[in-house]
Design a protein around this motif. Structure first.
Motif, mmCIF file in Angstrom:
data_model
loop_
_atom_site.group_PDB
_atom_site.id
_atom_site.type_symbol
_atom_site.label_atom_id
_atom_site.label_comp_id
_atom_site.label_asym_id
_atom_site.label_seq_id
_atom_site.Cartn_x
_atom_site.Cartn_y
_atom_site.Cartn_z
ATOM 1 N N ILE A 54 0.859 -1.178 0.000
ATOM 2 C CA ILE A 54 0.000 0.000 0.000
ATOM 3 C C ILE A 54 0.897 1.230 0.000
ATOM 4 O O ILE A 54 1.914 1.269 0.695
ATOM 5 C CB ILE A 54 -0.926 0.037 1.235
ATOM 6 C CG1 ILE A 54 -1.883 -1.145 1.218
ATOM 7 C CG2 ILE A 54 -1.703 1.345 1.283
ATOM 8 C CD1 ILE A 54 -2.746 -1.249 2.457
ATOM 9 N N VAL A 87 0.624 5.795 -0.373
ATOM 10 C CA VAL A 87 -0.230 6.975 -0.338
ATOM 11 C C VAL A 87 0.504 8.100 -1.059
ATOM 12 O O VAL A 87 1.703 8.311 -0.834
ATOM 13 C CB VAL A 87 -0.538 7.384 1.120
ATOM 14 C CG1 VAL A 87 -1.398 8.631 1.164
ATOM 15 C CG2 VAL A 87 -1.204 6.241 1.864
ATOM 16 N N ASN A 105 -4.388 9.974 -1.700
ATOM 17 C CA ASN A 105 -4.990 8.858 -2.423
ATOM 18 C C ASN A 105 -4.226 7.579 -2.116
ATOM 19 O O ASN A 105 -3.010 7.605 -1.889
ATOM 20 C CB ASN A 105 -4.990 9.120 -3.933
ATOM 21 C CG ASN A 105 -5.902 10.259 -4.306
ATOM 22 O OD1 ASN A 105 -7.011 10.369 -3.815
ATOM 23 N ND2 ASN A 105 -5.418 11.129 -5.173
ATOM 24 N N ILE A 106 -4.921 6.470 -2.103
ATOM 25 C CA ILE A 106 -4.362 5.193 -1.660
ATOM 26 C C ILE A 106 -4.171 4.275 -2.858
ATOM 27 O O ILE A 106 -5.106 4.051 -3.632
ATOM 28 C CB ILE A 106 -5.315 4.549 -0.640
ATOM 29 C CG1 ILE A 106 -5.524 5.505 0.540
ATOM 30 C CG2 ILE A 106 -4.808 3.183 -0.196
ATOM 31 C CD1 ILE A 106 -6.839 5.332 1.227
ATOM 32 N N LYS A 156 -6.621 2.083 -7.003
ATOM 33 C CA LYS A 156 -6.415 3.404 -6.401
ATOM 34 C C LYS A 156 -7.741 3.857 -5.806
ATOM 35 O O LYS A 156 -8.771 3.846 -6.470
ATOM 36 C CB LYS A 156 -5.956 4.393 -7.468
ATOM 37 C CG LYS A 156 -5.774 5.818 -6.974
ATOM 38 C CD LYS A 156 -5.356 6.723 -8.129
ATOM 39 C CE LYS A 156 -5.206 8.161 -7.681
ATOM 40 N NZ LYS A 156 -4.829 9.024 -8.817
ATOM 41 N N ASN A 166 -8.769 9.594 -1.402
ATOM 42 C CA ASN A 166 -8.201 9.725 -0.055
ATOM 43 C C ASN A 166 -9.197 9.521 1.088
ATOM 44 O O ASN A 166 -8.800 9.242 2.204
ATOM 45 C CB ASN A 166 -7.477 11.066 0.108
ATOM 46 C CG ASN A 166 -8.380 12.252 -0.160
ATOM 47 O OD1 ASN A 166 -9.588 12.123 -0.281
ATOM 48 N ND2 ASN A 166 -7.764 13.410 -0.279
#
Length: 73
Positions: free
Chosen positions: A22, A24, A29-30, A59, A62
């Motif tokens: 993961i 950011v 946004n992830i 994606k 956030n």
């Protein structure tokens, strides 16, 4: 300690799989990568066919409310 801001899932059926990494970005946004052996929700996919165990990337906005991009790779 870390605080849980939200929880979500990226799938449309029961499946096995996991998130491997993961990240950011600067706006929160992830991005996530991993694998799945079931169908997941896809958004503008590069590869939209799951043949069993597929690598995946997605994606999230956030706040976790919107899937911005999801594909098998």
């Amino acid at each position: 300690p870390p605080t849980l801001s939200f929880a979500t899932f990226v799938t449309n059926t029961s499946h096995n799989g996991y998130i491997h990494d993961i990240a950011v970005d600067a706006t929160g946004n992830i991005y996530a990568t991993g694998w799945s052996n079931g169908l997941m929700s896809l958004v503008t996919p590069f590869d939209n066919v799951n043949f069993g165990e597929e690598a995946m990337v997605f994606k999230l906005r956030n706040d976790g409310a919107t899937l911005l991009y999801a594909s098998y790779i």
